[in-house]
Design a protein around this motif. Structure first.
Motif, short mmCIF file in Angstrom:
data_model
loop_
_atom_site.label_atom_id
_atom_site.label_comp_id
_atom_site.label_asym_id
_atom_site.label_seq_id
_atom_site.Cartn_x
_atom_site.Cartn_y
_atom_site.Cartn_z
N SER A 48 0.87 -1.21 0.09
CA SER A 48 -0.05 0.22 -0.21
C SER A 48 0.85 1.27 0.01
CB SER A 48 -0.92 0.04 1.31
OG SER A 48 -0.30 0.00 2.47
N PRO A 49 0.43 2.18 -0.45
CA PRO A 49 1.07 3.64 -0.59
C PRO A 49 1.47 3.99 0.80
CG PRO A 49 -0.78 3.63 -2.11
CD PRO A 49 -0.93 2.43 -1.21
N GLY A 50 2.83 4.52 0.93
CA GLY A 50 3.21 5.09 2.28
C GLY A 50 3.71 4.11 3.27
N PHE A 51 3.59 2.68 3.05
CA PHE A 51 4.01 1.81 3.91
C PHE A 51 5.61 1.70 4.21
CE2 PHE A 51 5.19 -2.47 5.59
CZ PHE A 51 4.38 -2.77 6.52
N ASP A 52 6.31 1.69 3.14
CA ASP A 52 7.70 1.70 3.27
C ASP A 52 8.00 2.96 4.25
OD1 ASP A 52 7.70 -0.36 1.60
OD2 ASP A 52 8.91 0.19 0.21
N ASP A 53 7.67 4.16 3.72
CA ASP A 53 8.22 5.23 4.51
C ASP A 53 7.54 5.16 6.21
OD1 ASP A 53 9.22 6.25 2.36
OD2 ASP A 53 7.56 7.54 1.79
N ALA A 54 6.30 4.71 6.39
CA ALA A 54 5.99 4.54 7.50
C ALA A 54 6.84 3.53 8.57
CB ALA A 54 4.44 4.12 7.87
N ILE A 55 7.26 2.37 7.88
CA ILE A 55 8.06 1.59 8.71
C ILE A 55 9.41 2.14 9.00
CG2 ILE A 55 9.38 -0.65 8.38
CD1 ILE A 55 6.53 -1.22 9.12
N LYS A 56 9.82 2.89 7.61
CA LYS A 56 11.46 3.48 8.29
C LYS A 56 11.45 4.47 9.23
CE LYS A 56 12.86 2.59 3.26
NZ LYS A 56 12.96 3.16 1.76
N ARG A 57 10.10 5.34 9.20
CA ARG A 57 10.09 6.19 10.29
C ARG A 57 9.94 5.64 11.73
NH1 ARG A 57 6.64 8.64 6.79
NH2 ARG A 57 4.87 8.04 7.54
N PHE A 58 9.09 4.52 11.73
CA PHE A 58 8.97 3.81 13.04
C PHE A 58 10.36 3.02 13.46
CE2 PHE A 58 7.25 0.21 15.62
CZ PHE A 58 6.77 0.75 16.40
N VAL A 59 10.94 2.67 12.61
CA VAL A 59 12.00 1.79 12.93
C VAL A 59 13.42 2.57 13.25
CG1 VAL A 59 13.75 -0.13 12.18
CG2 VAL A 59 11.34 -0.51 11.72
N GLY A 60 13.35 3.46 12.38
CA GLY A 60 14.40 4.42 12.61
C GLY A 60 16.03 4.05 12.25
N VAL A 61 17.20 4.29 13.04
CA VAL A 61 18.29 3.87 12.51
C VAL A 61 18.74 2.68 13.13
CG1 VAL A 61 18.95 6.26 12.20
CG2 VAL A 61 19.26 5.50 14.45
N HIS A 62 17.75 1.97 13.91
CA HIS A 62 18.41 0.54 14.34
C HIS A 62 18.95 -0.26 13.33
CE1 HIS A 62 16.72 1.63 18.06
NE2 HIS A 62 15.41 1.80 17.55
N THR A 63 19.94 -1.10 13.89
CA THR A 63 20.50 -2.11 12.90
C THR A 63 20.39 -3.31 13.61
OG1 THR A 63 22.72 -1.80 13.96
CG2 THR A 63 22.24 -0.52 11.92
N GLY A 64 20.16 -4.22 12.55
CA GLY A 64 20.20 -5.75 12.89
C GLY A 64 21.58 -6.39 12.66
N GLU A 65 21.95 -7.60 12.51
CA GLU A 65 23.14 -8.10 12.61
C GLU A 65 23.64 -7.98 11.12
OE1 GLU A 65 25.36 -12.49 13.47
OE2 GLU A 65 23.41 -12.13 14.29
N PHE A 66 22.81 -8.05 10.13
CA PHE A 66 23.26 -8.08 8.83
C PHE A 66 23.12 -6.59 8.08
CE2 PHE A 66 21.42 -12.35 8.95
CZ PHE A 66 22.66 -13.20 9.14
N VAL A 67 21.96 -6.23 8.24
CA VAL A 67 21.61 -4.75 7.57
C VAL A 67 20.76 -3.88 8.36
CG1 VAL A 67 21.71 -5.91 5.32
CG2 VAL A 67 19.49 -5.79 6.57
N ALA A 68 20.33 -2.81 8.10
CA ALA A 68 19.57 -1.84 8.68
C ALA A 68 18.17 -2.72 8.97
CB ALA A 68 19.41 -0.61 7.98
N LEU A 69 17.91 -2.47 10.29
CA LEU A 69 16.42 -3.15 10.63
C LEU A 69 15.18 -2.86 9.60
CD1 LEU A 69 16.13 -5.37 12.65
CD2 LEU A 69 15.81 -3.52 14.35
N GLN A 70 15.47 -1.54 9.14
CA GLN A 70 14.29 -1.16 8.33
C GLN A 70 14.10 -2.07 7.10
OE1 GLN A 70 15.65 2.63 6.84
NE2 GLN A 70 14.95 3.66 8.66
N ARG A 71 15.48 -2.46 6.53
CA ARG A 71 15.42 -3.42 5.44
C ARG A 71 14.78 -4.82 5.73
NH1 ARG A 71 20.77 -3.22 2.27
NH2 ARG A 71 19.69 -4.90 1.19
#
Length: 190
Positions: A48-71
């Motif tokens: 749906s439109p805007g979902f990616d941006d909403a997740i990116k705003r919610f997760v922010g700069v946190h990182t997982g073991e491999f990549v940014a937690l957003q991804r």
């Protein structure tokens, strides 16, 4: 005698027409974060439109073991979807949307929404870089002290692990979580 029969038929016809109209109007509603109750599955919400941006705003700069937690969050929610589960009795209620990563279902994600369509929590689990048999769970919560959201998302993770035990075989079948990390959501404007 003919009148009551005709009346019953007209009442049934009217009821069918009314139910069809309400079904058609519900089916025509778009699936977005603000209208999550009209989403038939997690993929429809993710696309749906805007979902990616909403997740990116919610997760922010946190990182997982491999990549940014957003991804990781977007990938884990973007594969084979489940139908949303309505969380009745969970404070004011809400929905739990879950899926697994496309072409790699051991990595899974879930999104917990309130009835007011705000994100309450997001869960991602994977197996880490050490080839662990048991995954770690990363929780991003709007309120890190929200034990109900944490319990629901952890229960979801344990349920999917139990389900996988009956579905898959091999080295990457999880048997339990190795740890749970709770991270605060970013508080950015929508």
């Amino acid at each position: 005698m003919r009148r009551p029969k005709a009346m019953i038929l007209s009442v049934v016809a009217f009821s069918l027409e009314t139910s069809w109209c309400s079904f058609a109007s519900a089916a025509s509603k778009p699936c977005t974060l603000k209208t999550a109750e009209f989403c038939r599955d997690t993929n429809q919400l993710v696309w749906s439109p805007g979902f990616d941006d909403a997740i990116k705003r919610f997760v922010g700069v946190h990182t997982g073991e491999f990549v940014a937690l957003q991804r990781q969050a977007l990938a884990s929610l973007g594969g084979p979807p489940h139908r949303p589960v309505e969380m009745l009795g969970y404070k004011a209620g809400g929905w739990l949307f879950s899926a697994c990563e496309a072409h790699y279902c051991p990595v899974k994600g879930a999104l917990l929404l309130d009835y007011d369509h705000s994100m309450r929590g997001l869960a991602v689990f994977d197996f880490g870089s050490k080839g662990e048999k048991n995954p770690r769970l990363d929780l991003i919560l709007r309120d890190p002290g929200d034990t109900k959201a944490q319990n629901i998302l952890t229960a979801w993770a344990n349920w999917t692990i139990a389900q996988d035990l009956f579905t898959y075989s091999g080295d990457y079948v999880a048997t339990q979580l190795t740890g749970v990390a709770v991270l605060p959501a970013q508080h950015l404007k929508n």
